[in-house]
Scaffold this active site. Sequence first.
Site, PDB file in Angstrom:
ATOM      1  N   CYS A   1       0.802  -1.177   0.059  1.00  0.00           N
ATOM      2  CA  CYS A   1      -0.142   0.028  -0.001  1.00  0.00           C
ATOM      3  C   CYS A   1       1.090   1.309   0.166  1.00  0.00           C
ATOM      4  CB  CYS A   1      -1.103   0.050   1.154  1.00  0.00           C
ATOM      5  SG  CYS A   1      -2.052  -1.493   1.089  1.00  0.00           S
TER       6      CYS A   1
ATOM      7  N   HIS B   1      -3.427   7.278   1.604  1.00  0.00           N
ATOM      8  CA  HIS B   1      -3.827   6.094   1.277  1.00  0.00           C
ATOM      9  C   HIS B   1      -5.232   5.780   1.801  1.00  0.00           C
ATOM     10  CE1 HIS B   1      -4.027   1.781   0.763  1.00  0.00           C
ATOM     11  NE2 HIS B   1      -3.651   1.480   2.090  1.00  0.00           N
TER      12      HIS B   1
ATOM     13  N   ASN C   1     -10.216  -0.152  -0.754  1.00  0.00           N
ATOM     14  CA  ASN C   1      -8.747  -0.099  -0.410  1.00  0.00           C
ATOM     15  C   ASN C   1      -7.973  -0.561  -1.864  1.00  0.00           C
ATOM     16  OD1 ASN C   1      -5.944  -0.444   0.000  1.00  0.00           O
ATOM     17  ND2 ASN C   1      -6.339  -1.086   2.185  1.00  0.00           N
TER      18      ASN C   1
END
Length: 317
Positions: free
Chosen positions: A113, A244, A274
């Site tokens: 990520c 993020h 996500n």
Amino acid sequence: MIYSKIKGCGSYLPEKILTNSDLELTLDTTDEWITSRTGIKKRHIIAKDQLTSDLAFEAAKNAIKDANLQPNDIDLIIVATTTPDKVFPSTACILQKKLKIKECPAFDIQAVCSGFIYALSIADKFIKTNSAKNVLVVGADAMSRITDYSDRSNAILWGDGSGAVILSSSNKEGILSTHIHAQGEYEDLLHVTKKEQAGVFKETIDMRGNQVFKMAVNTLDMIVDETLSSNKLAKEDIDWVVPHQANIRILEATAKKLNMSMDKVIVTIDEQGNTSAASIPLALDYGIKEKKIKSGHLILMEAFGGGFTWGSALIRI
Ligand code: UT7
């Protein structure tokens, strides 16, 4: 002084949508639980005949067009991804072929990520050392390909998509600093393991969500301090946080740390889930296209993910 300036950006989301109500049909979960614990309402899912490089291609095309460049103006391609098309060649090389770019270095970055921040940080070094003029930096992930849809503890989180920026050499302020970190001792808290599903072994995500959550909040607190102090700036100097998109409660914790209202945080998690390395450039593109982020604004990007890896970038738009 040479800066890396964001000259263009683009993004892409696959057509298919998976809603919380869809997940209610196959998992012991509810729309209410997912919404209140994560902020997610839906996510986009890659088509059967698409690959990560196809997602990357769409975002890259949009970014190159937005920068008023031609594909062959690009002299370096970096793709941040956890879900490459193949073990080799890199998704960046496959993207180069799809964009019909004749020759330039191209490679992938794997920092889950935090991948886009890592890629941005590397691209910035190439530009600052005069080794590249126009760098295509892409974050693209097909997280649905490595999700165990029988595991409610994390299947509800992931989505697919891509985002891209063109970083160009400029004498005007652009990237002011980047900060990247890793601590491999936490590998087991968020990783991909081989699991059996209906007699077939598949590599899927395994996460100790609650532990990751706590580490993410504390670590992002530290990276905010590190970024501001290394630039001798105050919290009030930040116009937008482009984080993020892991969990709305993590985003709220970062906003609180910055004494900022959520109106100054770009939020896409409700619509996209996500998307790992894609989430920051997707959020940036959304923020710019919605005319929230404007020329001259100071934005803080930050991410935390598997590894653990984490990082930030402070950028004048
Ligand atoms: O992007 C990379 C970094 N990733 C992250 O930062 C993700 C960080 N973690 C999270 O976002 C959250 O930890 C999750 C959303 C994954 C989980 O939320 P949580 O509030 O930490 O839940 P939990 O794991 O502590 O579980 C609380 C309860 C448990 O039930 P009991 O033991 O209290 O009875 C779980 O079994 O919620 C239950 N639960 C669910 N219930 C309904 C877990 N998943 C679900 C679900 N639906 N999908």
